[in-house]
Write a protein that holds these residues in place. Sequence first.
Motif, short mmCIF file in Angstrom:
data_model
loop_
_atom_site.label_atom_id
_atom_site.label_comp_id
_atom_site.label_asym_id
_atom_site.label_seq_id
_atom_site.Cartn_x
_atom_site.Cartn_y
_atom_site.Cartn_z
N UNK A 156 4.17 5.03 -9.69
CA UNK A 156 5.14 4.72 -8.65
C UNK A 156 4.58 3.90 -7.49
N UNK A 157 3.28 3.64 -7.50
CA UNK A 157 2.69 2.87 -6.42
C UNK A 157 3.21 1.43 -6.41
N UNK A 158 3.55 0.94 -5.25
CA UNK A 158 3.80 -0.48 -5.07
C UNK A 158 2.47 -1.16 -4.75
N UNK A 159 2.46 -2.48 -4.79
CA UNK A 159 1.24 -3.20 -4.42
C UNK A 159 0.84 -2.87 -2.99
N UNK A 160 1.83 -2.77 -2.11
CA UNK A 160 1.55 -2.48 -0.70
C UNK A 160 0.92 -1.10 -0.53
N UNK A 161 1.41 -0.13 -1.29
CA UNK A 161 0.85 1.23 -1.20
C UNK A 161 -0.56 1.28 -1.77
N UNK A 162 -0.77 0.61 -2.91
CA UNK A 162 -2.10 0.57 -3.51
C UNK A 162 -3.10 -0.08 -2.56
N UNK A 163 -2.64 -1.08 -1.83
CA UNK A 163 -3.52 -1.81 -0.92
C UNK A 163 -4.04 -0.91 0.19
N UNK A 164 -3.19 -0.08 0.77
CA UNK A 164 -3.67 0.79 1.85
C UNK A 164 -4.56 1.91 1.29
N UNK A 165 -4.27 2.40 0.08
CA UNK A 165 -5.12 3.43 -0.53
C UNK A 165 -6.51 2.86 -0.81
N UNK A 166 -6.55 1.61 -1.23
CA UNK A 166 -7.82 0.93 -1.49
C UNK A 166 -8.75 1.01 -0.28
N UNK A 167 -8.21 0.81 0.90
CA UNK A 167 -9.03 0.90 2.11
C UNK A 167 -9.23 2.34 2.56
N UNK A 168 -8.20 3.15 2.42
CA UNK A 168 -8.28 4.53 2.89
C UNK A 168 -9.35 5.31 2.13
N UNK A 169 -9.42 5.12 0.84
CA UNK A 169 -10.38 5.88 0.02
C UNK A 169 -11.82 5.50 0.38
N UNK A 170 -12.01 4.33 0.97
CA UNK A 170 -13.35 3.91 1.38
C UNK A 170 -13.73 4.46 2.76
N UNK A 171 -12.78 5.14 3.41
CA UNK A 171 -13.09 5.75 4.69
C UNK A 171 -12.59 4.99 5.91
N UNK A 172 -11.83 3.90 5.67
CA UNK A 172 -11.28 3.16 6.81
C UNK A 172 -10.21 4.01 7.51
N UNK A 173 -10.16 3.92 8.83
CA UNK A 173 -9.14 4.60 9.60
C UNK A 173 -7.84 3.80 9.56
N UNK A 174 -6.73 4.47 9.85
CA UNK A 174 -5.43 3.80 9.79
C UNK A 174 -5.38 2.59 10.73
N UNK A 175 -5.96 2.72 11.90
CA UNK A 175 -5.95 1.59 12.85
C UNK A 175 -6.75 0.42 12.31
N UNK A 176 -7.84 0.71 11.61
CA UNK A 176 -8.65 -0.35 11.00
C UNK A 176 -7.90 -1.04 9.87
N UNK A 177 -7.21 -0.24 9.06
CA UNK A 177 -6.43 -0.81 7.96
C UNK A 177 -5.31 -1.69 8.51
N UNK A 178 -4.68 -1.22 9.57
CA UNK A 178 -3.61 -2.00 10.20
C UNK A 178 -4.14 -3.37 10.64
N UNK A 179 -5.33 -3.39 11.21
CA UNK A 179 -5.91 -4.66 11.64
C UNK A 179 -6.25 -5.56 10.47
N UNK A 180 -6.78 -4.99 9.40
CA UNK A 180 -7.15 -5.78 8.22
C UNK A 180 -5.93 -6.39 7.54
N UNK A 181 -4.82 -5.65 7.54
CA UNK A 181 -3.63 -6.10 6.82
C UNK A 181 -2.57 -6.70 7.74
N UNK A 182 -2.89 -6.78 9.02
CA UNK A 182 -1.94 -7.33 10.00
C UNK A 182 -0.63 -6.55 10.00
N UNK A 183 -0.77 -5.24 10.04
CA UNK A 183 0.38 -4.35 10.05
C UNK A 183 0.31 -3.46 11.29
N UNK A 184 1.42 -2.80 11.58
CA UNK A 184 1.39 -1.78 12.63
C UNK A 184 0.83 -0.49 12.05
N UNK A 185 0.27 0.34 12.92
CA UNK A 185 -0.26 1.62 12.44
C UNK A 185 0.81 2.49 11.82
#
Length: 216
Positions: free
Chosen positions: A158-187
């Motif tokens: 059921x994962x979308x590409x967008x969901x897989x993308x945030x999990x890719x960073x989250x599993x490596x230990x990135x914080x939500x604010x860091x992921x938001x910056x990397x993907x140009x998204x809001x937290x």
Amino acid sequence: MEKIAVISADIINSSKFEEHAFIDTMHVLEEPAGNYLVNRGEPVLSSRGDSFQLMTAEIRNSFFKAIFLKSYFKKKQVGLKDKKGKGTIDIRISLAVGLSKTIPENIGKTMEEPFVLSGRALDQMKRKKQTFVITTSHEEYNKELELSCAFLDNLFDGWTLAQAEVIYYLVQGFKQTEIAGLLNLSQPSVSSRIQLARWSLIEKMNTRFLQIIEKI
């Protein structure tokens, strides 16, 4: 005897993708290693470019390494051979934890337990229509893991590409604010994708996985 984890994997329907574009996705395995997936010095066996096997002595992080692989490929879109446009990639992953007498230098020529368990399970996955399995040498735990992985399979599907993308960073230990910056998204957008990807269930599965491998 040393406890190690082995991941065997192959790309589903790899022949339908444009070869040059597909090969570009495989840099996650390239040397020099030292990324999240493969520590420097840990061997990787690649076959045909669409299947591979790797080992790690960091067994406590092996489940998340498998999740890393799943999310890495599911966030990819690659050009198709026979028609215009792109298709999403998916991967079969067989994670096994077991005892090894030695740490092999050539993982393509070893018959140590975790390599046999992982490779055998991968061979059976296509027939069973599975994309994610975990195996140990203890059958009582394997029955529980088989059921848990069936639920995980449904979750990953059921994962979308967008969901897989945030999990890719989250599993490596990135914080939500860091992921938001990397993907140009809001937290909040990142948080929403994490919830939709059911990250909390993946964390619970990892907790149970760690309990099991301590007992084998």
